[in-house]
Write a protein that holds these residues in place. Structure first.
Motif, PDB file in Angstrom:
ATOM      1  N   ALA A  70      31.387  31.617 -58.996  1.00  0.00           N
ATOM      2  CA  ALA A  70      30.410  30.583 -58.648  1.00  0.00           C
ATOM      3  C   ALA A  70      29.028  30.885 -59.224  1.00  0.00           C
ATOM      4  N   TYR A  71      28.614  32.136 -59.172  1.00  0.00           N
ATOM      5  CA  TYR A  71      27.263  32.459 -59.645  1.00  0.00           C
ATOM      6  C   TYR A  71      27.087  32.246 -61.154  1.00  0.00           C
ATOM      7  N   PRO A  72      27.997  32.681 -62.007  1.00  0.00           N
ATOM      8  CA  PRO A  72      27.839  32.368 -63.437  1.00  0.00           C
ATOM      9  C   PRO A  72      27.867  30.865 -63.721  1.00  0.00           C
ATOM     10  N   LEU A  73      28.701  30.123 -62.978  1.00  0.00           N
ATOM     11  CA  LEU A  73      28.724  28.678 -63.154  1.00  0.00           C
ATOM     12  C   LEU A  73      27.378  28.064 -62.777  1.00  0.00           C
ATOM     13  N   TRP A  74      26.808  28.548 -61.673  1.00  0.00           N
ATOM     14  CA  TRP A  74      25.511  28.061 -61.216  1.00  0.00           C
ATOM     15  C   TRP A  74      24.418  28.407 -62.232  1.00  0.00           C
ATOM     16  N   ALA A  75      24.452  29.634 -62.738  1.00  0.00           N
ATOM     17  CA  ALA A  75      23.461  30.042 -63.738  1.00  0.00           C
ATOM     18  C   ALA A  75      23.613  29.226 -65.021  1.00  0.00           C
ATOM     19  N   GLY A  76      24.856  28.910 -65.401  1.00  0.00           N
ATOM     20  CA  GLY A  76      25.070  28.095 -66.588  1.00  0.00           C
ATOM     21  C   GLY A  76      24.529  26.689 -66.410  1.00  0.00           C
ATOM     22  N   MET A  77      24.691  26.137 -65.219  1.00  0.00           N
ATOM     23  CA  MET A  77      24.152  24.807 -64.946  1.00  0.00           C
ATOM     24  C   MET A  77      22.626  24.820 -65.006  1.00  0.00           C
ATOM     25  N   LEU A  78      22.009  25.876 -64.490  1.00  0.00           N
ATOM     26  CA  LEU A  78      20.554  25.950 -64.461  1.00  0.00           C
ATOM     27  C   LEU A  78      19.964  26.176 -65.849  1.00  0.00           C
ATOM     28  N   SER A  79      20.642  26.964 -66.651  1.00  0.00           N
ATOM     29  CA  SER A  79      20.112  27.307 -67.975  1.00  0.00           C
ATOM     30  C   SER A  79      20.559  26.345 -69.066  1.00  0.00           C
ATOM     31  N   GLY A  80      21.657  25.643 -68.813  1.00  0.00           N
ATOM     32  CA  GLY A  80      22.200  24.755 -69.838  1.00  0.00           C
ATOM     33  C   GLY A  80      23.045  25.485 -70.852  1.00  0.00           C
ATOM     34  N   ASP A  81      23.238  26.785 -70.662  1.00  0.00           N
ATOM     35  CA  ASP A  81      24.059  27.594 -71.573  1.00  0.00           C
ATOM     36  C   ASP A  81      25.294  28.101 -70.835  1.00  0.00           C
ATOM     37  N   HIS A  82      26.273  28.480 -71.623  1.00  0.00           N
ATOM     38  CA  HIS A  82      27.490  29.035 -71.037  1.00  0.00           C
ATOM     39  C   HIS A  82      27.246  30.478 -70.605  1.00  0.00           C
ATOM     40  N   VAL A  83      27.603  30.779 -69.396  1.00  0.00           N
ATOM     41  CA  VAL A  83      27.510  32.151 -68.880  1.00  0.00           C
ATOM     42  C   VAL A  83      28.928  32.633 -68.640  1.00  0.00           C
ATOM     43  N   GLY A  84      29.340  33.647 -69.380  1.00  0.00           N
ATOM     44  CA  GLY A  84      30.704  34.131 -69.292  1.00  0.00           C
ATOM     45  C   GLY A  84      31.016  34.807 -67.979  1.00  0.00           C
ATOM     46  N   TRP A  85      32.324  34.871 -67.679  1.00  0.00           N
ATOM     47  CA  TRP A  85      32.776  35.516 -66.449  1.00  0.00           C
ATOM     48  C   TRP A  85      33.668  36.691 -66.787  1.00  0.00           C
TER      49      TRP A  85
END
Length: 343
Positions: A70-85
């Motif tokens: 959930a946290y990488p998905l949330w960070a990706g939504m906030l930054s607009g970039d893909h955050v890997g898991w």
């Protein structure tokens, strides 16, 4: 904890100056050690607890998987970039769950060896000499280990000492002195020393200096933890029940503090606005520890996993009727000549 995470991006942007730097260093000097000591204390009965494997899965493994996604998905939504898991690379504050899992799995070992706290301290000191891989935040797992082991060896009578009035007064004085010391050392000592996640080499010091700094940091953490526990009220208050939901506040508040860290306007606040953020974080911790938050997020923080495990064997209740003469006679006829009874 909530306040510290909200302050961290402000401190990194040099907002709040020396006072904010000192306040955050002061909080980080003992808030995790105190939390980990209590985790160790409540893990004392883990090796003898029925269904301990189920408890580990439901209370640690499943929440870790959910929040580490959930946290990488949330960070990706906030930054607009893909955050890997990567399940072996905990994101943001989720590192504590696999750390707690490893500490609890090691509990039987610490309860068997002699001088467990001394051994754990030596391991923590040695962890500073090498740059450990980031896998499961190995550096913090080993560095914070003594506080978990200390919690394992503590007993209720140790906490009774903290209830004495003189100890409470001394604890309050120590906390005030600790805050003053943090202010005097602010901007001159690297705050990474109280995060316990860097090796001596990464902090730019030699082995002897690094060992000395770590000893000081560990001693300060221990003294401040004792002082903090001493000033905690012994009587039941309106916030006593909130203490049983600390994991809710821990796992959920990060969505708010992470959101703030991605907002440009957040790095422009100062003065009274920082104070408002601080008060807001305190209220957020209360809300996330309350019953409505528990009901809403129990599925993620304390999921029921009975469906995943096989039902355990059920014991047939013993009959209370008195044995007849024939049963007594049969019970006495043991081939080894030993009276076995009818049970």
């Amino acid at each position: 904890m909530v306040i510290g995470h909200a302050w961290e991006p402000l401190r990194g942007a040099n907002i709040g100056g020396r006072l904010l730097e000192a306040a955050q260093t002061f909080i980080y000097a003992f808030h995790l050690p105190a939390f980990i000591v209590m985790c160790g204390y409540f893990s004392r009965g883990f090796p003898t607890t029925r269904g301990r494997t189920r408890k580990l899965v439901a209370a640690i493994v499943v929440p870790y998987v959910l929040f580490s996604v959930a946290y990488p998905l949330w960070a990706g939504m906030l930054s607009g970039d893909h955050v890997g898991w990567d399940p072996l690379e905990p994101y943001y504050l989720t590192w504590f769950l696999p750390a707690l899992l490893l500490w609890r799995l090691s509990t039987p070992l610490w309860q068997q060896i002699r001088l467990p706290v001394v051994v754990a301290v030596l391991i923590s000191m040695l962890a500073g000499f090498v740059t450990l891989p980031s896998t499961l935040n190995a550096a913090q797992v080993l560095s914070f280990l003594p506080f978990f082991v200390l919690g394992l060896v503590l007993r209720p009578h140790h906490f009774e000492i903290l209830h004495r009035r003189a100890v409470r007064v001394a604890g309050a004085a120590v906390l005030l002195l600790g805050g003053l010391t943090a202010y005097l050392l602010a901007l001159s000592v690297d705050p990474e020393w109280v995060h316990w996640r860097r090796s001596f080499g990464q902090l730019g010091v030699g082995a002897s200096a690094g060992l000395g700094f770590r000893v000081v940091a560990m001693a300060a953490a221990l003294v401040l933890t004792v002082a903090f526990l001493a000033v905690v009220p012994a009587r039941r208050t309106w916030f006593t029940r909130l203490g049983s939901a600390t994991m809710y506040a821990y796992l959920l508040h990060g969505f708010v503090t992470l959101y703030l860290s991605y907002q440009d306007w957040y790095y422009g606040i100062s003065g009274e606005q920082v104070l408002l953020v601080t008060v807001g974080c305190a209220l957020l911790a209360v809300v996330l520890s309350g019953e409505p938050a528990r009901r809403a997020f129990r599925w993620a923080v304390e999921p029921r996993m009975d469906w995943l495990f096989r039902a355990g064997p059920t014991r047939r209740p013993q009959s209370r009727r008195r044995p007849g003469r024939r049963e007594i006679t049969r019970g006495r006829r043991d081939t080894a000549g030993v009276v076995t009874g009818t049970e």
